[in-house]
Write an enzyme that holds these catalytic residues in place. Structure first.
Site, PDB file in Angstrom:
ATOM      1  N   GLU A 146       6.803  52.949 -76.327  1.00  0.00           N
ATOM      2  CA  GLU A 146       6.665  54.104 -77.215  1.00  0.00           C
ATOM      3  C   GLU A 146       8.040  54.646 -77.608  1.00  0.00           C
ATOM      4  O   GLU A 146       8.308  54.948 -78.777  1.00  0.00           O
ATOM      5  CB  GLU A 146       5.872  55.174 -76.471  1.00  0.00           C
ATOM      6  N   GLU A 181       8.334  62.645 -91.200  1.00  0.00           N
ATOM      7  CA  GLU A 181       7.337  62.553 -90.141  1.00  0.00           C
ATOM      8  C   GLU A 181       7.853  62.936 -88.768  1.00  0.00           C
ATOM      9  O   GLU A 181       7.121  63.448 -87.952  1.00  0.00           O
ATOM     10  CB  GLU A 181       6.822  61.123 -90.057  1.00  0.00           C
ATOM     11  N   PRO A 238     -10.174  68.502 -69.334  1.00  0.00           N
ATOM     12  CA  PRO A 238     -11.226  67.774 -70.058  1.00  0.00           C
ATOM     13  C   PRO A 238     -11.205  68.013 -71.566  1.00  0.00           C
ATOM     14  O   PRO A 238     -11.578  67.134 -72.328  1.00  0.00           O
ATOM     15  CB  PRO A 238     -12.517  68.321 -69.433  1.00  0.00           C
ATOM     16  N   GLU A 250       9.782  54.788 -81.410  1.00  0.00           N
ATOM     17  CA  GLU A 250      10.195  56.032 -82.056  1.00  0.00           C
ATOM     18  C   GLU A 250      11.689  56.088 -82.335  1.00  0.00           C
ATOM     19  O   GLU A 250      12.120  56.744 -83.283  1.00  0.00           O
ATOM     20  CB  GLU A 250       9.806  57.238 -81.185  1.00  0.00           C
ATOM     21  N   GLY A 294       3.508  59.712 -78.677  1.00  0.00           N
ATOM     22  CA  GLY A 294       2.791  59.040 -77.604  1.00  0.00           C
ATOM     23  C   GLY A 294       1.820  58.033 -78.158  1.00  0.00           C
ATOM     24  O   GLY A 294       1.681  57.890 -79.378  1.00  0.00           O
TER      25      GLY A 294
END
Lengths: 249, 249
Positions: free
Chosen positions: A93, A146, A114, A97, A77
């Site tokens: 995005e 990765e 939150p 990727e 993201g």
DNA sequence: TGAATAGTGTCTTTCAGACAATATGCC
DNA sequence: GGCATATTGTCTGAAAGACACTATTCA
């Protein structure tokens, strides 16, 4: 036309309607230094990228290299840029990727507790994408450590609330499978009925009866046979089908 | 475990993973003046508040008193506070507008086109709430001109992209009606089968066959009869039912 | 007794699900 | 021929939908 006032409240807060509050925010924005600006959360877009590989439904995850959740895996993201829509951000995005574009992409849900990110408040709008394994560019090489594909039913430890996000993705996917043609998005333009069945079984995580499955999809009329067949082993070749032109999810 | 790198890209942007970008943002935040902060959009929560009144499905709208869209009607909403979840913000908004709490509330969708609000970028997470008309506090009086209920199939001109939002709400509501007990949220704890049918007809916007409808809901087993009846005119009283305890949407 | 709404049953069609044998291609 | 997968049909039960008359209350 009926007209009834909204309930009153502790007056000072209630008298100010929601639209008024926005208006006030706009006026404040005209000052150069505005404390309310600091209340603006970060907004990111995460994309759950799913594909079929080796007859399994797999998801692309990236390994985190920094605090928090260092070493855990996360849904890819990034931030939403000021001049792009949420869906554009998700497509960007996705392309970063995987290198693919023009695939099925749907907004899933927005997660905004939150403290879901310990650094700062981050509200993330989650999308999910269904892509065909053949459209993926091949391994980049130095990035191989990765990002990796994981079987959706055997996931590693995940960062943030990403386990919830993936669970919710599967729930949505199963729901949509029943009343849309969403499952077709994971297949090449021409495919065998067995391949289609494998997609359904992978998403639902249970075996389906071959005769009932074929009967059902063929009677819907969304498929049409091609003249081609596919040979894939020491056995009878399978007939290839395609979606009837003009039918979309 | 298969492992395949994500596709390469123009290198400089790709080498930086999504989580890296978040990390970078955090580091920048440690400076006192950070231009990237200005990219943070405003995040609001809008709540589509629906109820049954006079056998119709109605939605609560507020009249805008300022630019933009002055004089048009809007879905109530407001900013998300830093320390509240999205759902908490929606419940707060709902209570401010109606005085009710503890009602059905569900996240609908997040709308974030860059220019949906001409003042600044506003991303809005939309919820919808189903409330029972009897639970509403009565008219406040001096607020009567600001908020009003509208029949969902006869709406006034709406501000922003709120027409899209309401259309999408109805779509979701109809979908959920089929496979959940969401429709019950619009009724008092005890209700007649005719009242329940009116809810379904209002949401689906089409008449239903009385015998088939009763057969269907009674055979599901989610209802149980009470010993009460309701007299509402010069005719036979109707039996009252309630939801079987422990069954939820 | 008339007005108004409550309440009830049958038939047909469609869909879902259980279930097993034959067909074809390749070695 | 043996192996591996492709392909095909019947039966049963459940659910959906079309369809009309009787019951009850009260003015």
């Amino acid at each position: 036309m009926t007209s009834e006032g909204a309930a009153p409240d502790s007056a000072s807060s209630r008298q100010q309607s929601a639209s008024d509050r926005r208006e006030n925010a706009r006026l404040k924005d005209q000052n150069s230094y505005d404390p309310t600006r600091y209340a603006h959360p970060s907004v990111t877009v995460d994309v759950v990228i799913l594909t079929m590989r080796q007859r399994r439904l797999e998801v692309l995850l990236v390994k985190r290299k920094h605090w928090p959740f260092e070493g855990l895996w996360a849904i890819p993201g990034g931030f939403v840029n000021p001049e792009e829509s949420l869906e554009d951000a998700a497509r960007r995005e996705l392309e970063e990727e995987t290198g693919v574009r023009d695939v099925y992409l749907e907004q899933l849900y927005t997660f905004g507790d939150p403290h879901r990110d310990p650094r700062e408040r981050v509200i993330t709008v989650v999308y999910y994408a269904l892509i065909r394994a053949e459209t993926l560019r091949t391994t980049a090489g130095d990035n191989a450590a990765e990002a990796a594909w994981f079987h959706v039913y055997h996931l590693p430890a995940l960062a943030f609330d990403h386990d919830r996000i993936l669970a919710y993705t599967m729930q949505r996917l199963r729901g949509k499978l029943e009343y849309t043609t969403i499952g077709f998005q994971l297949l090449a333009p021409e495919f065998t009925l067995s391949e289609l069945q494998e997609v359904y079984e992978a998403i639902l995580d249970r075996p389906l009866d071959k005769r009932n499955f074929r009967k059902k999809v063929l009677t819907t009329g969304i498929l049409e046979p091609t003249t081609h067949t596919r040979k894939s082993g020491h056995h009878r070749p399978a007939a290839l089908y395609r979606f009837r032109p003009g039918v979309e999810a």
